[in-house]
Write an enzyme that holds these catalytic residues in place. Structure first.
Site, PDB file in Angstrom:
ATOM      1  N   ASP A  87      36.374  37.169   3.784  1.00  0.00           N
ATOM      2  CA  ASP A  87      36.529  36.037   4.706  1.00  0.00           C
ATOM      3  C   ASP A  87      36.581  36.537   6.150  1.00  0.00           C
ATOM      4  O   ASP A  87      36.945  37.691   6.408  1.00  0.00           O
ATOM      5  CB  ASP A  87      37.815  35.260   4.358  1.00  0.00           C
ATOM      6  CG  ASP A  87      37.778  33.822   4.850  1.00  0.00           C
ATOM      7  OD1 ASP A  87      36.866  33.461   5.610  1.00  0.00           O
ATOM      8  OD2 ASP A  87      38.682  33.048   4.459  1.00  0.00           O
ATOM      9  N   ASP A  90      39.946  34.827  12.995  1.00  0.00           N
ATOM     10  CA  ASP A  90      39.893  34.527  14.438  1.00  0.00           C
ATOM     11  C   ASP A  90      40.512  35.643  15.256  1.00  0.00           C
ATOM     12  O   ASP A  90      40.095  35.902  16.384  1.00  0.00           O
ATOM     13  CB  ASP A  90      40.591  33.191  14.711  1.00  0.00           C
ATOM     14  CG  ASP A  90      39.893  32.069  13.964  1.00  0.00           C
ATOM     15  OD1 ASP A  90      38.699  31.868  14.207  1.00  0.00           O
ATOM     16  OD2 ASP A  90      40.528  31.436  13.102  1.00  0.00           O
ATOM     17  N   LYS A 100      43.886  32.798  11.270  1.00  0.00           N
ATOM     18  CA  LYS A 100      42.729  32.146  10.685  1.00  0.00           C
ATOM     19  C   LYS A 100      42.889  30.630  10.835  1.00  0.00           C
ATOM     20  O   LYS A 100      43.968  30.141  11.106  1.00  0.00           O
ATOM     21  CB  LYS A 100      42.591  32.509   9.206  1.00  0.00           C
ATOM     22  CG  LYS A 100      42.012  33.916   9.007  1.00  0.00           C
ATOM     23  CD  LYS A 100      41.763  34.259   7.559  1.00  0.00           C
ATOM     24  CE  LYS A 100      40.936  33.274   6.811  1.00  0.00           C
ATOM     25  NZ  LYS A 100      39.607  33.006   7.402  1.00  0.00           N
ATOM     26  N   GLU A 109      41.734  28.792   2.275  1.00  0.00           N
ATOM     27  CA  GLU A 109      41.490  30.223   2.511  1.00  0.00           C
ATOM     28  C   GLU A 109      42.719  31.048   2.138  1.00  0.00           C
ATOM     29  O   GLU A 109      42.613  32.116   1.530  1.00  0.00           O
ATOM     30  CB  GLU A 109      41.146  30.467   3.986  1.00  0.00           C
ATOM     31  CG  GLU A 109      39.768  29.963   4.369  1.00  0.00           C
ATOM     32  CD  GLU A 109      39.470  30.086   5.849  1.00  0.00           C
ATOM     33  OE1 GLU A 109      38.293  30.145   6.190  1.00  0.00           O
ATOM     34  OE2 GLU A 109      40.405  30.116   6.672  1.00  0.00           O
ATOM     35  N   LYS A 127      37.173  40.072  17.809  1.00  0.00           N
ATOM     36  CA  LYS A 127      38.321  39.516  17.077  1.00  0.00           C
ATOM     37  C   LYS A 127      39.501  40.499  17.029  1.00  0.00           C
ATOM     38  O   LYS A 127      40.599  40.115  16.621  1.00  0.00           O
ATOM     39  CB  LYS A 127      37.919  39.163  15.639  1.00  0.00           C
ATOM     40  CG  LYS A 127      36.700  38.267  15.514  1.00  0.00           C
ATOM     41  CD  LYS A 127      37.038  36.857  15.864  1.00  0.00           C
ATOM     42  CE  LYS A 127      35.908  35.870  15.688  1.00  0.00           C
ATOM     43  NZ  LYS A 127      35.332  35.794  14.367  1.00  0.00           N
TER      44      LYS A 127
HETATM   45  C1  5RP Z   1      37.901  29.220   9.095  1.00  0.00           C
HETATM   46  C2  5RP Z   1      38.294  30.588   9.478  1.00  0.00           C
HETATM   47  C3  5RP Z   1      37.221  31.529   9.886  1.00  0.00           C
HETATM   48  O1  5RP Z   1      37.231  32.616   9.027  1.00  0.00           O
HETATM   49  C4  5RP Z   1      37.475  31.978  11.277  1.00  0.00           C
HETATM   50  O2  5RP Z   1      37.551  30.823  12.099  1.00  0.00           O
HETATM   51  C5  5RP Z   1      36.373  32.904  11.770  1.00  0.00           C
HETATM   52  O3  5RP Z   1      35.185  32.174  11.885  1.00  0.00           O
HETATM   53  P1  5RP Z   1      33.834  32.807  12.398  1.00  0.00           P
HETATM   54  O4  5RP Z   1      33.406  33.817  11.395  1.00  0.00           O
HETATM   55  O5  5RP Z   1      32.922  31.603  12.472  1.00  0.00           O
HETATM   56  O6  5RP Z   1      34.089  33.407  13.748  1.00  0.00           O
HETATM   57  O7  5RP Z   1      39.444  30.968   9.460  1.00  0.00           O
HETATM   58  O8  5RP Z   1      39.020  28.420   8.822  1.00  0.00           O
END
Ligand code: 5RP
Length: 231
Positions: A87, A90, A100, A109, A127
């Protein structure tokens, strides 16, 4: 010539590389977001070549994408434990604590990650943060009486809380019918204590602090490299 931005290229590389961590014959959790997107596409390509896996999706969006890629799906109720969840995040701090929920899927998640032996986080280098909190912390709340929850989060010392809005300006609704409060805490020095304090507020369903769940972190860098972090 690629039309992807530098950031999207980082996400694509790290997402595609993550798919190589999946062992045949396993049940895996598949994440949500623009980085997980590339991992799901890469997994779909492997499945089309006969690779045998089953996946538990972390959102409706991921469920639809995985199904469209021909990835066999199962549910959290039908399995005891997942071998691996992959996964996005953020924010990732040096102790691999995460924020997240930027995509609104934090509840599912977290449940999927908590049911997994391993959680592989896929992130672009932007990130990585020295301390959590630059990204507003998403907190999923039930719509009933959410303004009470809002006030209690302010009372925890959060300077600003916003109700996440959909494109038409109405409150954004999660896959589970809830609202998201984006909490601008600033630097979070004790994520575990904050997580407990949030869980203590009636009406909070789940928060986006993922503590002690990530077991591996893959990072996509702007120079094209993908690296695995070591602790
Ligand atoms: C969704 C999340 C995502 O994993 C997080 O926002 C990262 O997203 P991205 O890969 O689009 O930057 O937690 O709820």
């Amino acid at each position: 010539m690629s039309t992807l931005s530098e950031k999207d290229q980082m996400k694509k590389k790290v997402g595609e590389y993550a798919a190589t961590f999946v062992q045949p014959g396993t049940v895996i959790g598949v994440g949500t977001g623009t980085t997980a997107y590339w991992m799901i596409l890469a997994l779909g390509a492997k499945v089309k070549e006969g690779f045998d896996i089953k996946a538990v999706p972390t959102s409706k969006q991921t469920e639809d994408l995985a199904r469209a890629q021909g990835i066999p799906l199962t549910t959290l109720n039908d399995i005891e434990q997942l071998a691996l969840t992959i996964d996005g995040a953020d924010e990732v701090d040096p102790g691999w604590q995460l924020i997240k929920g930027g995509g609104g899927a934090l509840l599912q998640e977290k449940m999927v990650a908590a049911a997994s032996k391993r959680m592989l986080v896929i992130a672009d280098e932007q990130k990585l943060v020295p301390a959590l909190g630059r990204f507003p912390l998403p907190v999923e709340v039930i719509p009933f009486g959410y303004k009470q929850v809002y006030r209690k989060i302010l009372a925890l010392g959060c300077p600003s809380v916003t109700v996440r809005a959909a494109a038409d300006g109405s409150p954004y609704i999660t896959d589970h019918g809830n609202y998201i409060l984006d909490c601008h805490f600033g630097v979070i020095s004790d994520a575990a204590s904050l997580g407990e304090a949030l869980h203590d507020i009636p009406g909070v369903v789940e928060h986006g602090l993922f503590i002690g769940l990530a077991t591996e972190v893959l990072v996509g860098y702007s120079d094209g490299r993908v690296g695995e972090l070591k602790q």
